[in-house]
Design an enzyme around this catalytic site. Structure first.
Site, short mmCIF file in Angstrom:
data_model
loop_
_atom_site.label_atom_id
_atom_site.label_comp_id
_atom_site.label_asym_id
_atom_site.label_seq_id
_atom_site.Cartn_x
_atom_site.Cartn_y
_atom_site.Cartn_z
N GLY A 1 -4.86 6.47 16.05
CA GLY A 1 -5.06 5.38 17.00
C GLY A 1 -5.82 4.28 16.29
O GLY A 1 -6.05 4.34 15.08
N SER B 1 -6.09 9.33 18.82
CA SER B 1 -5.04 9.64 17.85
C SER B 1 -4.26 10.83 18.42
O SER B 1 -4.76 11.53 19.30
CB SER B 1 -5.65 10.05 16.51
OG SER B 1 -6.38 8.97 15.96
N ASN C 1 4.12 4.93 4.14
CA ASN C 1 4.71 3.78 3.43
C ASN C 1 5.38 4.31 2.16
O ASN C 1 4.72 4.37 1.11
CB ASN C 1 3.61 2.81 2.97
CG ASN C 1 3.17 1.83 4.02
OD1 ASN C 1 3.69 1.81 5.13
ND2 ASN C 1 2.21 1.01 3.69
N ASP D 1 0.85 -1.19 0.00
CA ASP D 1 0.00 0.00 0.00
C ASP D 1 0.89 1.24 0.00
O ASP D 1 1.07 1.90 1.02
CB ASP D 1 -0.95 -0.01 1.19
CG ASP D 1 -2.11 0.94 0.98
OD1 ASP D 1 -2.16 1.58 -0.09
OD2 ASP D 1 -2.97 1.04 1.87
N CYS E 1 0.37 4.72 1.80
CA CYS E 1 -0.71 4.69 2.76
C CYS E 1 -0.37 5.86 3.69
O CYS E 1 0.79 6.08 4.01
CB CYS E 1 -0.68 3.37 3.53
SG CYS E 1 -2.02 3.24 4.69
N LEU F 1 -12.30 6.69 8.07
CA LEU F 1 -12.54 8.13 8.12
C LEU F 1 -13.20 8.38 9.47
O LEU F 1 -14.16 7.71 9.83
CB LEU F 1 -13.46 8.55 6.97
CG LEU F 1 -13.67 10.04 6.80
CD1 LEU F 1 -13.96 10.35 5.33
CD2 LEU F 1 -14.78 10.60 7.66
N GLU F 2 -12.66 9.31 10.21
CA GLU F 2 -13.08 9.47 11.60
C GLU F 2 -13.41 10.93 11.91
O GLU F 2 -12.65 11.81 11.53
CB GLU F 2 -11.91 9.01 12.48
CG GLU F 2 -12.27 8.58 13.86
CD GLU F 2 -11.11 7.83 14.53
OE1 GLU F 2 -11.08 6.60 14.50
OE2 GLU F 2 -10.23 8.51 15.07
N HIS G 1 3.91 5.28 13.31
CA HIS G 1 2.80 5.59 12.39
C HIS G 1 1.44 5.21 12.95
O HIS G 1 0.42 5.45 12.32
CB HIS G 1 3.02 4.92 11.05
CG HIS G 1 2.49 3.51 10.95
ND1 HIS G 1 2.81 2.54 11.86
CD2 HIS G 1 1.68 2.93 10.04
CE1 HIS G 1 2.20 1.41 11.50
NE2 HIS G 1 1.52 1.62 10.42
N GLY G 2 1.42 4.60 14.11
CA GLY G 2 0.12 4.20 14.65
C GLY G 2 0.32 3.47 15.96
O GLY G 2 1.35 3.61 16.60
#
Lengths: 475, 142
Positions: free
Chosen positions: A373, A379, A324, A94, A97, A204-205, A398-399
């Site tokens: 998050g 997050s 990425n 990906d 990403c 999507l948040e 990255h997370g």
């Protein structure tokens, strides 16, 4: 974890000799608590990367590191132009990403009562899930332009505004795209998917700024407590997956041609400057630009939805980061300025104020570093420090990082319960498949706060704000 | 003989598929790949797709074969449940396969994973001399 040495708080070293052929040591940036969650396989992958020709300083893994393929997820490595390599194993399928954060000027109290309606409308407006095709039917020519100029192309097509472009890493388009390196297959997969979210961990948040850690920097990023923000996490879709697949096959032949010994086929690579390396880079850049165009289009449709319910509201782009990707960057190595191919696979660039790549608006503080998050957990927004250049070639996590397999997650949780539990916490979730919800349950990730604290304590990036989800749309 | 089995992997999907012949192994690998996306019991065989591939080594061919299924799934918007594989080795390896399935119908097909790609990480084919079985190990990026 056997055979690795603690050399400082939050820094563990994988010594040369951990496996044969290592050219440099490995460095894993984790706290004591997170160290226990690092699988032995992840350490092996850090060591594998250390065997690649032309690697500079260290093979690194960020605090969210977990088992990947080729590089570990959270892996960072830089290769010198002379004698180094480029590998899709350090970028992933990906390609680009990434994460985009939009800020509104709305207080959460205004948005909360409409959260169900908003999430339904966003779920409707932005195609997601497996097999989803976009609302936009790009022509072949348009697809080529998206590959070449990414966000710039999207703005020319009426998606977003000029200011959005300057608030993307690389201004939303990397130089060096070569559409001739994108196969007919990759085009066929990519064309209908432009403007789609995808599935898995993509989302999507709608979020609320829960806490501000640094008032001055938050002000610079336009963030305040109680504010509504929107985070978009997705990548280059089938186009990127196919570009990586195609070139991986070519590079697997290249390692034989150039006599490069690799410990893992996914680390297939080619010497920098060789035709195979140039072709992969040209194709990879096309995918990266496609991803920026994709997030641009999704952001545009998000704005349209908000405009329906809040006509006066403005949704500005805070920043957009790639996690990425392989990029050509200049870094100081032992007092010498070098041009390096920095691979970040599941790692975010975290440049401080001294770097010219940081947009003018943020030059006084450093670039925003966006750390999503998991669904249901916080997050974070951080800001890049110059110290990161010494520690990690200007890279952060990255997370949150997975700790549990998808199959185990589906055995332990069911989608309905996960959704109900999130609802109890005041988080509305809409997804195409209940199984996906179970796989992405908050418990399958490391605590995002712990991961971010390591980055903060190592002075790679400084915590600026904590964002909590109130509504999630998932593929 | 079990046709395939899934192994634990933190972030992705790992499986091994078996066969008395390499053809059977590749057919079972395709079934294992597709089962991670959709329940095969919900797929009817209404259409067929032909696949022809060539590669220097059997492992390269296997990689192309599984990648081709991901490609067909996305571009044909179809789900598959039968995989008939024929192989020939004459210098290079050649594969001809017939895949059976149908177009996606979201009312009947519920998806569990999106397979982004087939990775080459620990990708290998072995023949177990004791059991005389072929085995392929695959990790999927999901």
């Amino acid at each position: 974890m056997a055979d690795i040495n603690k050399i400082d708080d939050n820094i563990y070293e994988v010594p040369i000799g951990y496996r044969p052929g290592m050219r440099v040591p490995g460095r894993i940036f984790v706290s004591e608590a997170l160290r226990a969650m690092v699988e032995p396989g992840t350490v092996d992958q850090v060591a594998n990367v250390a065997t690649l020709p032309g690697i500079v300083k260290y093979s690194m893994a960020m605090p969210d590191a977990h088992l990947g393929y080729g590089f570990p997820i959270g892996g960072v490595a830089a290769f010198q132009e002379d004698g180094g390599i480029i590998s899709p194993g350090g970028v992933g399928f990906d390609i680009n990403c990434g994460v985009r954060l939009l800020r509104t000027d709305l207080d959460s109290t205004l948005v909360q009562p409409l959260i169900n309606t908003l999430i339904d409308a966003l779920f409707e407006a932005i195609p997601s899930g497996l097999g989803a095709t976009g609302r936009l039917q790009a022509s072949d020519q348009q697809l080529t332009e998206a590959f070449i100029s990414g966000s710039k192309w999207a703005v020319e097509q009426g998606y977003g505004v000029e200011a959005d472009v300057t608030h993307c890493e690389e201004n939303g388009h990397m130089e060096g795209a070569d559409p001739a390196q994108v196969s007919a297959k990759a085009r066929k997969r990519g064309r209908p998917q432009l403007g789609t979210l995808g599935s898995g961990n993509h989302f999507l948040e709608i979020q609320r700024v829960e806490e501000i850690f640094d008032e001055e920097k938050a002000k610079q990023f336009g963030l305040f407590k109680g504010q509504i923000t929107i985070m978009i996490h997705c990548g280059s879709r089938g186009a990127g997956h196919q570009i990586c697949t195609d070139h991986l096959e070519v590079l697997n032949q290249a390692v034989k041609k150039y006599n490069i010994e690799i410990p893992d086929k996914q680390l297939a690579c080619a010497p920098l400057g060789s035709p195979e390396a140039e072709r992969y880079f040209g194709g990879m850049v096309c995918a990266a630009n496609y991803a920026w165009a994709n997030r641009h289009i999704i952001a545009h449709w998000t704005r349209e939805v908000f405009e329906r319910y809040f006509p006066e509201a403005s949704l500005d782009l805070v920043y957009d980061v790639a996690h990425n990707v392989a990029k050509i960057e200049e870094h100081d190595v032992d007092g010498q300025r070098m041009r390096l191919y920095v691979h970040r696979k599941g790692a975010t660039r975290a440049f401080g104020p001294s770097r010219k790549e940081v947009p003018a608006t943020y030059r006084s503080v450093g670039q925003p570093v966006l750390i999503p998050g998991s669904m249901g957990t916080a997050s974070y927004v951080l800001c890049g420090n110059d110290n990161a250049l010494n520690v990690s070639f200007g890279s952060a996590c990255h997370g949150a990082g997975r700790v549990m397999s998808r199959s185990r997650a589906t055995r332990l949780f069911n989608g309905k319960d996960v959704k109900a539990a999130l609802n109890l916490q005041g988080i509305v979730v809409k997804a195409t498949s209940p199984a996906m919800l179970a796989e992405e349950a908050p418990q399958v990730y490391k605590p995002s706060g712990d991961v971010v604290d390591v980055v903060h304590n190592l002075k790679i990036a400084t915590k600026v704000a904590k964002l909590v989800p109130i509504g999630v749309s998932k593929g | 003989m079990i046709p395939f089995e899934y192994l634990e992997h933190t972030a992705d999907v790992k499986f091994r598929a078996y066969g008395v012949t390499p053809e059977e192994m590749l057919s079972n690998a395709a079934a294992a790949l597709f089962k991670t996306m959709v329940d095969p019991a919900t797929v009817q065989i209404l259409e067929t797709w032909m696949v022809v591939l060539e590669a220097p080594e059997l492992e390269d061919l296997a990689y192309q074969w599984l990648s081709e299924i991901v490609f067909l799934f996305e571009t044909e918007s179809a789900v598959f449940a039968s995989f008939r594989v024929q192989l020939r080795q004459n210098g290079s390896w050649k594969l001809a396969a017939e895949i059976g399935g149908e177009r996606i119908d979201l009312k009947r097909h519920s998806f569990e994973n999106e397979v982004k790609a087939i990775t080459m990480h620990q990708f290998q084919i072995k023949k177990n001399e004791k059991s005389d079985l072929w085995c392929i190990q695959v990790i999927l990026d999901v």
